[in-house]
Design a protein around this motif. Structure first.
Motif, short mmCIF file in Angstrom:
data_model
loop_
_atom_site.label_atom_id
_atom_site.label_comp_id
_atom_site.label_asym_id
_atom_site.label_seq_id
_atom_site.Cartn_x
_atom_site.Cartn_y
_atom_site.Cartn_z
N GLY A 124 0.84 -1.20 0.00
CA GLY A 124 -0.09 0.14 -0.05
C GLY A 124 0.97 1.15 0.10
N ILE A 125 2.04 1.34 -0.65
CA ILE A 125 2.83 2.29 -0.52
C ILE A 125 2.88 2.95 -1.96
CG2 ILE A 125 5.33 3.43 -0.40
CD1 ILE A 125 6.03 0.74 1.47
N SER A 126 2.89 4.24 -2.01
CA SER A 126 2.87 4.93 -3.26
C SER A 126 4.21 5.31 -3.64
CB SER A 126 1.82 6.15 -3.20
OG SER A 126 0.55 5.99 -2.76
N VAL A 127 4.46 5.19 -4.93
CA VAL A 127 5.83 5.39 -5.48
C VAL A 127 5.70 6.43 -6.56
CG1 VAL A 127 8.03 4.63 -6.46
CG2 VAL A 127 6.54 3.30 -4.76
N VAL A 128 6.48 7.54 -6.51
CA VAL A 128 6.34 8.61 -7.58
C VAL A 128 7.46 8.26 -8.41
CG1 VAL A 128 6.67 11.12 -8.11
CG2 VAL A 128 5.59 10.24 -5.86
N PRO A 129 7.15 8.19 -9.79
CA PRO A 129 8.38 7.63 -10.66
C PRO A 129 9.11 8.79 -10.93
CG PRO A 129 6.18 8.09 -11.77
CD PRO A 129 5.88 8.06 -10.25
N MET A 130 10.60 8.94 -10.79
CA MET A 130 11.40 9.84 -11.27
C MET A 130 11.46 9.86 -12.86
SD MET A 130 12.05 10.98 -8.11
CE MET A 130 13.56 12.23 -8.49
N PRO A 131 11.60 11.47 -13.25
CA PRO A 131 11.74 11.58 -14.62
C PRO A 131 13.09 11.70 -15.04
CG PRO A 131 11.13 13.64 -13.45
CD PRO A 131 11.16 12.63 -12.40
N PHE A 132 13.18 11.17 -16.12
CA PHE A 132 14.75 11.47 -17.02
C PHE A 132 14.21 11.83 -18.55
CE2 PHE A 132 15.26 7.75 -14.05
CZ PHE A 132 16.36 7.77 -14.04
N MET A 133 15.22 12.82 -19.10
CA MET A 133 15.17 13.26 -20.36
C MET A 133 16.38 12.46 -21.13
SD MET A 133 12.98 15.34 -20.78
CE MET A 133 13.41 15.90 -22.46
N ILE A 134 16.01 11.53 -21.87
CA ILE A 134 16.88 10.88 -22.67
C ILE A 134 16.57 11.08 -24.14
CG2 ILE A 134 17.33 8.42 -23.02
CD1 ILE A 134 16.39 7.58 -20.69
N ASN A 135 18.06 11.49 -24.68
CA ASN A 135 17.74 11.94 -26.22
C ASN A 135 16.72 13.07 -26.48
OD1 ASN A 135 20.13 10.54 -26.44
ND2 ASN A 135 19.14 8.72 -27.21
N ASP A 136 16.43 13.89 -25.43
CA ASP A 136 15.33 14.86 -25.69
C ASP A 136 14.22 14.42 -25.55
OD1 ASP A 136 17.30 16.97 -25.97
OD2 ASP A 136 17.38 16.68 -28.11
N ASN A 137 13.78 13.14 -25.12
CA ASN A 137 12.55 12.40 -24.93
C ASN A 137 12.40 12.29 -23.23
OD1 ASN A 137 11.56 12.13 -27.60
ND2 ASN A 137 13.19 10.54 -27.79
N GLU A 138 11.15 12.55 -22.88
CA GLU A 138 10.94 12.06 -21.34
C GLU A 138 10.50 10.89 -21.09
OE1 GLU A 138 9.18 15.20 -18.04
OE2 GLU A 138 7.73 14.60 -19.27
N TYR A 139 11.07 10.30 -20.02
CA TYR A 139 10.62 8.99 -19.66
C TYR A 139 10.44 9.06 -18.03
CZ TYR A 139 12.68 7.19 -24.08
OH TYR A 139 12.77 6.96 -25.55
N PHE A 140 9.84 8.18 -17.56
CA PHE A 140 9.36 7.99 -16.25
C PHE A 140 10.00 6.49 -15.72
CE2 PHE A 140 6.71 11.06 -17.62
CZ PHE A 140 6.89 12.31 -16.66
N GLU A 141 10.48 6.56 -14.51
CA GLU A 141 11.38 5.23 -14.06
C GLU A 141 10.13 4.07 -13.92
OE1 GLU A 141 14.80 3.59 -11.04
OE2 GLU A 141 13.92 5.59 -10.93
N ASN A 142 10.23 2.96 -14.34
CA ASN A 142 9.19 1.92 -14.01
C ASN A 142 7.78 2.19 -14.61
OD1 ASN A 142 10.97 0.35 -12.79
ND2 ASN A 142 10.72 1.26 -10.74
N VAL A 143 7.75 3.37 -15.40
CA VAL A 143 6.28 3.45 -16.04
C VAL A 143 6.50 3.17 -17.61
CG1 VAL A 143 4.64 5.19 -16.61
CG2 VAL A 143 5.88 5.28 -14.47
#
Length: 251
Positions: free
Chosen positions: A23-42
């Motif tokens: 029941g723990i909420s996890v906020v995904p950390m964002p990454f910019m990779i080759n100018d595209n945005e990604y979210f960890e584990n999303v």
């Protein structure tokens, strides 16, 4: 039992399956990779991240947006009285300070914990927070207890290459060139809120011994030498087999 929600960010390394089961909420950390945005584990798995890293992709880390945090807290407060949010150490990112400012708008119902932790020690803080909530502690009490306990942790890290320290600006190109020539494998430490150099190894085996001896010294000198009060956790990048082998050696 207090009706308190526990949340952290993906720098804790906690798997989504583990977080969901607890029941723990996890906020995904964002990454910019080759100018595209990604979210960890999303939309970015760990395997994909290391593949892109090996391909020399241009990678920059970022922090969760105010909307991301506020939307999560608003949703959690629909079913909970309070929220305890435990982000990565303020000494390693500005995301903790940003979250603290945002929490000021919630009349004390959202407590942001800055206990100077990251990775497996941050994950352990979430388990501690859950147990404290189950024992009836308020969000503010949980925050205070976790922050008072923050210094009671150590992380030791061995790197296989100096390339990414150079790329991230933590060491000079000249130092990286000399280190690579000598095949140095640096051992780093996190005690508190900073990442510092700890020792230099010439082989993986030597690096392991350095870390094991450092752990022994911490147990005896910092942590009271009581096995019942000490948690051991192992983190790894992409080689789980090597991690499991080292865990057995450390035990």
């Amino acid at each position: 039992m207090s009706n308190i929600a526990i949340a952290t960010d993906s720098n804790s390394g906690m798997s989504l399956q583990t977080a969901k089961s607890l029941g723990i909420s996890v906020v995904p950390m964002p990454f910019m990779i080759n100018d595209n945005e990604y979210f960890e584990n999303v939309n970015l798995t760990q395997e994909e991240f290391y593949k892109l890293l090996a391909e020399n992709a241009n990678i920059c880390t970022s922090q969760p947006t105010p909307d991301t945090l506020c939307n999560l807290w608003d949703e959690l407060l629909k079913d909970h009285d309070e929220v305890v949010y435990i982000p990565m150490s303020s000494g390693l990112s500005g995301s903790c300070q940003s979250a603290t400012v945002l929490a000021g708008e919630y009349d004390g119902r959202v407590q942001v914990v800055d206990n100077k932790r990251i990775s497996v020690t941050l994950e352990q803080s979430c388990y501690d927070a859950l147990n404290l909530a189950k024992s009836g502690k308020s969000a503010l009490e949980i925050k205070n207890i976790l922050e008072e306990d923050g210094a009671n942790s150590s992380i030791y890290i061995m790197l296989d290459t100096l390339y990414y320290l150079k790329k991230g600006g933590r060491i000079t190109p000249a130092a990286a060139a000399i280190g690579n020539l000598l095949k140095i494998k640096p051992v780093l430490q996190i005690q508190g809120d900073k990442l510092d150099a700890f020792a230099k190894a010439r082989t993986v085996s030597q690096g392991k011994n350095i870390m094991i001896n450092a752990i022994k010294a911490d147990i005896e000198k910092r942590f009271g030498n009581n096995p019942d009060d000490i948690f051991y956790m192992m983190a790894y990048t992409y080689d789980e087999e090597a991690s499991n082998q080292f865990m057995e050696e450390a035990k």
